[in-house]
Design a protein around this motif. Structure first.
Motif, PDB file in Angstrom:
ATOM      1  N   ARG A 159      60.335   3.287  -9.568  1.00 57.20           N
ATOM      2  CA  ARG A 159      61.583   3.730 -10.213  1.00 57.20           C
ATOM      3  C   ARG A 159      62.171   4.967  -9.541  1.00 57.20           C
ATOM      4  N   ASP A 160      61.322   5.731  -8.821  1.00 57.68           N
ATOM      5  CA  ASP A 160      61.801   6.939  -8.166  1.00 57.68           C
ATOM      6  C   ASP A 160      62.756   6.630  -7.013  1.00 57.68           C
ATOM      7  N   LEU A 166      65.938   6.694  -9.156  1.00 54.89           N
ATOM      8  CA  LEU A 166      66.185   7.934  -9.892  1.00 54.89           C
ATOM      9  C   LEU A 166      66.198   9.167  -8.987  1.00 54.89           C
TER      10      LEU A 166
END
Length: 354
Positions: free
Chosen positions: A341-342, A345
């Motif tokens: 997910r980084d 994000l």
């Protein structure tokens, strides 16, 4: 097609003869690129005026083998080429601000389409201007690795040149093949370790000409001039041919804006920089990106029955997925706590960064 091969070979030989002269000229006047230890990897001074030889090879071939009297649009095209190259040469020698670059790119694009401006809706003309400016910057931005911009420029214009020639568009197909030959002659001295760089002058002009050939290709295919192509997939095929520089440019500009930085600020976030972080050599990076580009074209040709909209979505989806996977692999190596997910994000939206 024999004529087209002749254009290619003549341009190649002419540029190959001119490059050593330009190298000596550059060092005589102290016009070379110095390593800055940050965004440049070369460890010695290298001439940045390779565009002079490529431009000379291209223009000599065009003036010798193209009948300018029969096509007024060709005169507009040459005027646009000369204006943009002059700006780029000034940047290579003295340096040029981004606003002046954009202004001259806009003027060059307007000149290029002005002969047919009144025959099309205004929004079509604006879309073409955007395309030309985008490609000028896209090819300039990927010109940060030995052989990369020249190789992709050679592939793009060789593809368009051959198909335009097959579709009886000999004038513009000839220019594409002349540019391909000129770039091939330049690449003899530009693959790692490079003895000369293309410079902004020819990188931007390669993007401009590539955009022109893409539009000629789309027009020809839409009119049924290429028998094995579906008319409603021509735009997607043209995008597939240009996908590496186009996606890299759009991605980098978007991320810079999301991170509240100028889209024209320099960094090492281009696709070639990121592949180098994986440990690949310059030659391997060029080869992998070329194979990726060819694969996207082949896939698009096989799936052309799907039409432009579906194919364009598919092309960008593959690029976004590939880019995300590359980001994850690079970051995971340095930070074991990095999560999938980084990619979105932290590295894209700049959320949660320290």
């Amino acid at each position: 097609m024999v004529e087209g091969i002749g254009f290619f070979v003549f341009s190649l030989l002419l540029v190959a003869l001119l490059i050593p002269v330009v190298i000596r000229f550059s060092f005589l006047l102290g016009l070379y690129d110095e390593a800055d230890g940050d965004r440049k990897d070369h460890g010695r001074n290298i001439s940045r005026l390779g565009g002079l030889a490529v431009f000379a090879g291209l223009m000599t071939s065009v003036l010798l083998f193209t009948d300018l009297k029969t096509d007024l649009n060709m005169v507009f095209a040459l005027a646009s080429f000369i204006l943009l190259f002059t700006l780029g040469l000034n940047d290579d020698v003295c340096g040029t601000g981004p606003l002046l670059k954009i202004a001259v790119q806009l003027v060059s694009a307007i000149i290029l389409i002005s002969a047919g401006w009144c025959q099309e809706p205004g929004w079509i003309g604006l879309l073409k201007i955007f395309l030309f400016v985008l490609l000028c910057n896209a090819f300039n931005l990927i010109d940060g690795l030995d052989g990369l911009a020249g190789t992709l420029g050679l592939f793009v214009n060789l593809f368009f040149g051959i198909l335009l020639f097959l579709g009886e568009d000999h004038s513009y197909g000839g220019i594409a093949l002349m540019l391909s030959g000129s770039l091939a002659g330049f690449l003899l001295f530009n693959y790692a370790p490079a003895r000369i760089f293309m410079g902004d002058a020819m990188a931007m002009l390669t993007g401009l000409i590539s955009g022109l050939m893409a539009l000629r290709f789309i027009k020809l295919a839409d009119g049924g001039g290429i028998s094995f192509l579906y008319s409603d997939s021509a735009m997607a095929v043209a995008l597939a041919v240009l996908i590496v520089p186009v996606f890299d440019c759009l991605r980098v500009f978007l991320i810079r804006l999301l991170h509240r930085r100028s889209p024209f600020s320099g960094d090492r976030n281009h696709i070639h920089h990121r592949l180098k972080q994986m440990g690949y050599t310059d030659g391997t990076v060029v080869f992998r990106l070329l194979i990726f580009n060819i694969s996207m074209v082949v896939m698009t040709l096989f799936l052309q029955h799907l039409g432009n909209f579906t194919l364009i979505i598919l092309l960008f989806s593959i690029c976004v997925f590939s880019n995300g996977l590359l980001t994850f692999m690079i970051r995971k190596t340095a930070d074991k706590n990095y999560r999938l997910r980084d990619v979105l994000l932290r590295d894209t939206l700049n959320i949660g960064r320290n």
